[in-house]
Design a protein around this motif. Structure first.
Motif, short mmCIF file in Angstrom:
data_model
loop_
_atom_site.label_atom_id
_atom_site.label_comp_id
_atom_site.label_asym_id
_atom_site.label_seq_id
_atom_site.Cartn_x
_atom_site.Cartn_y
_atom_site.Cartn_z
N GLU A 154 -105.73 14.26 -51.99
CA GLU A 154 -106.49 13.42 -52.91
C GLU A 154 -107.66 14.18 -53.51
O GLU A 154 -107.97 14.02 -54.70
CB GLU A 154 -107.00 12.16 -52.19
N ALA A 155 -108.32 15.03 -52.71
CA ALA A 155 -109.44 15.81 -53.22
C ALA A 155 -109.00 16.73 -54.34
O ALA A 155 -109.72 16.93 -55.32
CB ALA A 155 -110.08 16.62 -52.09
N ARG A 156 -107.80 17.29 -54.22
CA ARG A 156 -107.27 18.16 -55.27
C ARG A 156 -106.88 17.35 -56.50
O ARG A 156 -107.17 17.74 -57.64
CB ARG A 156 -106.08 18.96 -54.75
N GLU A 157 -106.23 16.23 -56.27
CA GLU A 157 -105.77 15.42 -57.40
C GLU A 157 -106.93 14.83 -58.19
O GLU A 157 -106.89 14.74 -59.42
CB GLU A 157 -104.86 14.29 -56.89
N ARG A 158 -107.99 14.43 -57.48
CA ARG A 158 -109.11 13.79 -58.17
C ARG A 158 -110.06 14.78 -58.83
O ARG A 158 -111.02 14.38 -59.48
CB ARG A 158 -109.87 12.90 -57.18
N ALA A 159 -109.78 16.08 -58.68
CA ALA A 159 -110.61 17.07 -59.36
C ALA A 159 -110.58 16.90 -60.87
O ALA A 159 -111.51 17.31 -61.57
CB ALA A 159 -110.16 18.48 -58.98
N GLU A 160 -109.51 16.27 -61.39
CA GLU A 160 -109.44 16.05 -62.84
C GLU A 160 -110.55 15.13 -63.32
O GLU A 160 -110.82 15.06 -64.52
CB GLU A 160 -108.09 15.46 -63.21
N GLU A 161 -111.22 14.43 -62.42
CA GLU A 161 -112.34 13.58 -62.81
C GLU A 161 -113.54 14.41 -63.29
O GLU A 161 -114.37 13.92 -64.04
CB GLU A 161 -112.77 12.70 -61.63
N TYR A 162 -113.63 15.67 -62.82
CA TYR A 162 -114.81 16.46 -63.16
C TYR A 162 -114.51 17.83 -63.75
O TYR A 162 -115.44 18.57 -64.09
CB TYR A 162 -115.72 16.60 -61.94
N CYS A 163 -113.23 18.20 -63.89
CA CYS A 163 -112.92 19.49 -64.50
C CYS A 163 -111.58 19.44 -65.21
O CYS A 163 -110.75 18.57 -64.95
CB CYS A 163 -112.93 20.61 -63.46
#
Length: 420
Positions: free
Chosen positions: A48-57
């Motif tokens: 989830e931490a990898r997938e949600r990186a699209e929120e900030y980059c």
């Protein structure tokens, strides 16, 4: 701008001050700039931490890197070996040849025109020559933290070790700050410290922010009139020191007047002796990591910040202010924030004074409400993240101009030498 943002961890879960500040800043910057997030990854973060990186980059680049678990045999071995290293331990453990190669290769391909080093730690992997403009985002003056650890430590052996870490950090941080086109601090006090201590010329500051929509009373929790709350990662030494100090020296004094007072400590990785204390003493509640700190804050009658060691600014204070809670803090705890004693919060720097200030807000409902209302009005008017990110973007643009001026100066010198 095309920003290459350097970090030593993924941001999710967004559960501590540095992560919160970075996450909120990047969310805003991503709207107008292309962000590549290049980070070390120790494998602890989940999918989830990898997938949600699209929120900030727009692009996530992970570099595998292992560090020793705290309190393990390997950890203590590394601490001992660090006695012979010129680098402070908290820097040495983030050295990564692979991260350095990745930065250099992207620089050769001219994939970014702005490099941002988020916290001091990633800068150990920044190559000596970087063509793009560079910014060091200093959430703290790291040497100040180590100096304060040294000052409050009473164990002679630990005090000697901390002295060494402080002096190493001071030298490394001074040289690192001078390498970058621009240094961005999170308070006027930190900016002035870096100017005076390190003789850094290109340094500015941006304020701390808070998500004023998220941190707002919802009216879903009943306030417990004698409950205090502290939030923060309990694996960060300043927070650990704060709770050790509060439970040993402040809480007993409050309990003399209010025997039913309770303290709720909310934050990941509580240290073992705190967990054991909570088992023996029902007035100390330790939650560990939680998904949402707001219910715990809303149930509390007051928010305490008994920090004696630290640098930068405490996001937790703004969060409590936005939740309309009366805040009692040490001067160091509120350092760098434009708030006033008796206006938006109460300050106290001795166990006796801290206990007295806590009792004031627990026994005077009108005082507590007035402090909370003024505090909330202040952060809602002045410290939303959109304004903070705009200030940071301006600092980055200044760094680009400074780099262009340096290049023009070098070209002129070369032309003059050729003409002669």
């Amino acid at each position: 701008m095309r920003i290459l943002w350097l970090k030593t961890e993924l941001l999710h879960p967004v559960d501590k001050g540095g992560k919160i500040r970075t996450y909120q800043m990047l969310k805003q910057l991503k709207r107008e700039h292309h962000v590549t997030y290049l980070t070390l990854d120790d494998g602890a973060a989940d999918r989830e931490a990898r997938e949600r990186a699209e929120e900030y980059c727009h692009e996530l680049v992970r570099v595998p890197h292992r560090t020793r678990a705290k309190f393990s045999a390997g950890f203590y071995a590394e601490l001992a070996l660090n006695l012979f290293s010129p680098l402070p331990y908290f820097m040495k453990k983030y050295e990564s040849a692979e991260m350095r190669r990745e930065i250099a290769e992207r620089g050769r391909r001219a994939e970014f025109d702005m490099l941002v080093c988020d916290f001091l730690m990633p800068c150990i992997n920044v190559p000596e020559e970087v063509r793009a403009a560079t910014v060091l985002f200093q959430h703290n003056v790291e040497a100040m933290i180590w100096r304060r650890h040294y000052e409050v430590q009473t164990n002679p052996l630990k005090k000697a070790y901390l002295y060494g870490q402080w002096r190493k950090t001071h030298g490394f941080e001074r040289d690192a700050c001078r390498r970058f086109d621009m240094v961005v601090a999170v308070s006027r006090e930190d900016r002035e410290t870096m100017q005076s201590e390190y003789r850094v010329e290109s340094v500015t500051d941006v304020p701390t922010g808070v998500d004023t929509d998220y941190f707002r009373p919802r009216g879903t929790e009943k306030c417990e009139p004698h409950n205090l709350v502290f939030t923060g990662s309990m694996d960060w030494l300043p927070n650990e020191d704060a709770i050790r100090y509060f439970t040993a020296e402040v809480m007993p004094r409050i309990r003399q007047a209010l025997p039913d007072v309770t303290l709720t400590v909310v934050g990941r990785n509580p240290y073992p002796s705190l967990v054991e204390l909570s088992r023996r003493d029902p007035s100390i509640i330790v939650t560990g990591r939680v998904e949402d700190v707001r219910p715990f804050m809303e149930r509390a009658a007051a928010y305490v910040v008994p920090i004696r060691v630290g640098g930068g600014t405490r996001l937790k204070i703004y969060e409590a202010m936005a939740m309309e809670k009366p805040v009692v803090s040490t001067t160091i705890g509120a350092e760098g924030l434009p708030v006033g004693d008796g206006a938006e919060l109460l300050l106290a720097d001795t166990p006796e004074a801290f206990a007295e200030r806590v009792l004031n807000v627990l026994t005077d409902e009108r005082l507590a409400q007035e402090l909370g209302a003024r505090a909330a009005a202040t952060v809602r008017e002045h410290f939303g993240w959109e304004r903070v990110a705009a200030r940071f973007a301006e600092a980055c643009e200044r760094a680009v101009r400074l780099r262009e001026q340096k290049r023009a100066s070098v070209r002129l010198e070369e032309e003059l030498r050729t003409a002669v």
